[in-house]
Design a protein around this motif. Sequence first.
Motif, PDB file in Angstrom:
ATOM      1  N   ASP A 121       6.755  37.984 -49.870  1.00 45.41           N
ATOM      2  CA  ASP A 121       7.600  39.049 -50.402  1.00 45.41           C
ATOM      3  C   ASP A 121       6.916  40.399 -50.549  1.00 45.41           C
ATOM      4  O   ASP A 121       7.591  41.412 -50.731  1.00 45.41           O
ATOM      5  N   SER A 122       5.589  40.412 -50.524  1.00 43.84           N
ATOM      6  CA  SER A 122       4.914  41.704 -50.670  1.00 43.84           C
ATOM      7  C   SER A 122       3.528  41.627 -50.063  1.00 43.84           C
ATOM      8  O   SER A 122       2.958  40.550 -49.940  1.00 43.84           O
ATOM      9  N   PRO A 123       2.972  42.773 -49.715  1.00 46.92           N
ATOM     10  CA  PRO A 123       1.583  42.788 -49.269  1.00 46.92           C
ATOM     11  C   PRO A 123       0.642  42.618 -50.454  1.00 46.92           C
ATOM     12  O   PRO A 123       1.070  42.707 -51.611  1.00 46.92           O
ATOM     13  N   GLY A 124      -0.616  42.379 -50.156  1.00 49.88           N
ATOM     14  CA  GLY A 124      -1.621  42.304 -51.205  1.00 49.88           C
ATOM     15  C   GLY A 124      -1.763  40.921 -51.797  1.00 49.88           C
ATOM     16  O   GLY A 124      -1.278  39.939 -51.248  1.00 49.88           O
ATOM     17  N   GLY A 125      -2.429  40.881 -52.949  1.00 51.62           N
ATOM     18  CA  GLY A 125      -2.785  39.597 -53.547  1.00 51.62           C
ATOM     19  C   GLY A 125      -4.204  39.246 -53.182  1.00 51.62           C
ATOM     20  O   GLY A 125      -4.888  38.544 -53.901  1.00 51.62           O
ATOM     21  N   ARG A 132      -3.366  42.921 -47.244  1.00 47.52           N
ATOM     22  CA  ARG A 132      -2.854  44.211 -47.730  1.00 47.52           C
ATOM     23  C   ARG A 132      -1.866  44.858 -46.764  1.00 47.52           C
ATOM     24  O   ARG A 132      -1.106  45.728 -47.139  1.00 47.52           O
ATOM     25  N   ASN A 133      -1.931  44.473 -45.493  1.00 46.57           N
ATOM     26  CA  ASN A 133      -1.042  45.106 -44.514  1.00 46.57           C
ATOM     27  C   ASN A 133       0.086  44.195 -44.066  1.00 46.57           C
ATOM     28  O   ASN A 133       0.626  44.347 -42.969  1.00 46.57           O
ATOM     29  N   LEU A 134       0.431  43.253 -44.921  1.00 42.17           N
ATOM     30  CA  LEU A 134       1.540  42.354 -44.615  1.00 42.17           C
ATOM     31  C   LEU A 134       2.817  43.147 -44.362  1.00 42.17           C
ATOM     32  O   LEU A 134       3.102  44.126 -45.036  1.00 42.17           O
ATOM     33  N   SER A 135       3.559  42.704 -43.351  1.00 47.60           N
ATOM     34  CA  SER A 135       4.793  43.401 -42.997  1.00 47.60           C
ATOM     35  C   SER A 135       5.851  42.399 -42.554  1.00 47.60           C
ATOM     36  O   SER A 135       5.529  41.370 -41.961  1.00 47.60           O
ATOM     37  N   TYR A 182      -2.507  45.930 -55.781  1.00 47.73           N
ATOM     38  CA  TYR A 182      -2.249  45.029 -54.661  1.00 47.73           C
ATOM     39  C   TYR A 182      -3.498  44.333 -54.160  1.00 47.73           C
ATOM     40  O   TYR A 182      -3.414  43.241 -53.597  1.00 47.73           O
ATOM     41  N   ASN A 200      -5.804  42.982 -55.895  1.00 49.11           N
ATOM     42  CA  ASN A 200      -6.051  41.802 -56.724  1.00 49.11           C
ATOM     43  C   ASN A 200      -7.542  41.569 -56.925  1.00 49.11           C
ATOM     44  O   ASN A 200      -8.017  40.439 -56.950  1.00 49.11           O
ATOM     45  N   TRP A 229       6.513  49.852 -52.507  1.00 49.14           N
ATOM     46  CA  TRP A 229       7.042  48.647 -51.836  1.00 49.14           C
ATOM     47  C   TRP A 229       8.332  48.175 -52.508  1.00 49.14           C
ATOM     48  O   TRP A 229       9.356  47.989 -51.860  1.00 49.14           O
ATOM     49  N   TYR A 260      -1.768  35.793 -57.267  1.00 55.33           N
ATOM     50  CA  TYR A 260      -2.260  35.627 -55.890  1.00 55.33           C
ATOM     51  C   TYR A 260      -1.272  36.309 -54.942  1.00 55.33           C
ATOM     52  O   TYR A 260      -0.891  37.462 -55.169  1.00 55.33           O
ATOM     53  N   LYS A 263       1.619  39.492 -54.255  1.00 49.45           N
ATOM     54  CA  LYS A 263       1.093  40.091 -55.482  1.00 49.45           C
ATOM     55  C   LYS A 263       2.213  40.627 -56.364  1.00 49.45           C
ATOM     56  O   LYS A 263       2.076  40.678 -57.578  1.00 49.45           O
TER      57      LYS A 263
END
Lengths: 426, 391
Positions: free
Chosen positions: A281-285, A290-293, B83, B85, B118, B309, B312
Amino acid sequence: MGFVCSFWACAQTAPIAFIGARIVPVEGAEIANGTLVVQGGKITAIGSGGAVTVPAGARRVDVKGKVIMPGLVDSHSHIGGPEGADASAALQPDVRILDSVDVRDTRIQKAQAGGITTVNVMPGSGHVLSGQTLYLKLRDGRVIDDLLIKLPDGRIAGGLKMANGTNPRKGGAFPGTRGKTMAMARDLYIKGQEYREKIRAANGDQSKMPPRDLRLEAIVEVLDGKRTVHHHTHRHDDILSVLRLQKEFGFKLVLQHVTDGWMVADEIAKSGLPASVIVLDSPGGKEEARNLSFTTASALDKAGVLVGFHTDDGVTDSRLFLRSAALAVRGGMARDKALHAMTLANAKMLDLDSRVGSLKTGKDADFIVLSGDPLSVYTKVLETWVDGVKVFDRTTEKDRRYAEGGDGSAERQSELHLHETEEVDQ
Amino acid sequence: MRSLLLLALVGAATASAENIAVRGDIVYTMAGTPVKSGLVVISNGKIERVTTGAPPSGYRVISAKVVTPGLVDAHGTLGLTGYLNSTADQDQVERSAPMQPELRAIDAYDARERLIEWVRGFGTTTVHTGHGPGILVSGQTMIVKTRGTTAEQAAIVREAMVAATLGAGAREAGAKAPGTRSKAIAMLRAELVKAQEYRAKKEKSRDLRTETFARVLSGELPLLVTVHHANDIVSAIRVGKEFGIKLVLDGAAEAPSVLEQIKASGYPVVLHPTMYRSGGETANISFETATKLKAAGIPFALQTGFEGYVPKVRVILFEAAVAAGHGLNFEDALASVTIDAARLLGVANRVGSLEAGKDADVAMYDGDPFEYTTHCTGVLIDGVEMSKDPR
């Protein structure tokens, strides 16, 4: 592989005809008013209502207004609580998750509730090589053997899990950098090549064979193309490192996650290797995500890459697997390609496409009955069938609880999860 | 606080001098029946009126199939949990002491965090964010709009609630307190008793911690208690009633087991994300809890919560969508991320519905907002067009 006939239940022997559904066979065009006939665990006929003769003695099931499509194939999951490699080393090819999967983990029933019929259960990504994976059919089982897929040569179907990027990079017995990660992997494959040379040199003479080495035996299977590497990789440069490793050693490979795949789509396409994409559902974590699309699957598909999806359950829930296809369509992927990615593409990645992944005469009777369009948030999986046996039925209280959650939905099964037996010979 | 709020408002209004008319095939105002071929007329950052017919002259027209209020996320940690983390961008919990209600969210909110853009791209315009769950009392929350480059510009309520956690989530490791459920409650009660005494005193030396608990006692700051097990939900209610405080049940995975008790308490629920993972305290989580809360007549709103995780951050639109896919009526699901969330947060005078005089926070979609394959085609905040690339 064949359908399993255990002592408590056999796949149905009398034919069953599902009449009136919109059928999405994945191979071939959609059938508006279709009939699907299954018998002996296999699909025996499929086509438009007028074109299929329902065999005499068949049980007729009216599925008008519903949608039937192949059972979903999940190319990367952690249901059943698999325990792979431990903390003692970064590469443990000898470890089999066969020896740890718990078939009474309710996440297996939840995966059935999500329409998943075949799954690649893997150990985690915290190692450069965390062990041998299992390809399972989600039959109702009491022991792991009930879910296994036996290959023609007698081996149990499964792959090998590897990872690069940040997850295995933790120092100590593990690599501390990306360069070290790949060096450790190359070193193991070179040892595997040398071991295979010794076996070849023995030329069948047992006295000249090298001593058995469980670690290197698994690597030899990979080098011989008998075991596919499923490689966790997110960042664009990490993806290219995996392609470099594959080119050096020439093994079968599925790129797993492939978050930055949209940046290196042409390079992946050129390699001819498939990609199993995670939709989140979102980038990052973490840094490498970080560049998830939402456009990744679409970009890879357009570049000519064979694209599949996976749940990575528990990262995403198996009951929401169809959402991956729908969000990829939101990101620009063609609808038929997205459904292909949920089924036949993944089956190809597991080398099981001759048996599962599409609705075709002769293939395993693995299919799902949906209340509506596969990509709609309002659609529910009503029934899931594996080898011609119903393993999920939303009309039963127990299965509805797996589908929706609530009290008791997470309790480990001490008793066999059995379904109504009308299509089962006792 | 009021004057700063006004300053923020003036700043926003200055940037949105444009007159805009948002035309929708259907406009869900969340204040009455949906308006077909509706027109949301906007000037000076505010909604002038919602009407039908031709747009007034001098107004730029933006068209969409479906128009809704900007979405309101009733609880998250956006802006405090970056983001990447990494330790450098995670400010939701401070572990030097188990109770630190004096920690303000505005001192940690990063208005330039990528995840703000986002979630805004899917229609989120207001977020109740701040200190997170995972410690007995973690700190304060705030309410922001998903715009602005500073916390001051983003904030619409600088100090909203005090965040607490009960149950296994509040436990400290080793011999540190609290190590049990009972100990956590005893510690919380002791602080509230201390704050009662503090309030009664005439001569006060300042103490940020006790001052904040005193504001909880006065009802100024509700206590937002993250709690999942049925018994912990009941414990939270017990403490709330003992001190007569405003309390909000947060998370509440096992709410379906104690609907009567929740209903009788009068406390609202900020329900866990619909797709929140099952396991540990949330083992019995259900996709249908929102539907059950609605049927029981318990006021609730949906949240994105805290994620440690990937992903995020969750997207409130998607959480409402899955609730709608599991039995919650379409307009009830939309209300749970618009007007019901705004009411629960006490900001319904400004956001959560499309009505004359309210902030011009608008989300636009090219179909049913809840369908996965629909795109968000535009977002306005305070009358300013924030994004128009379909997402």
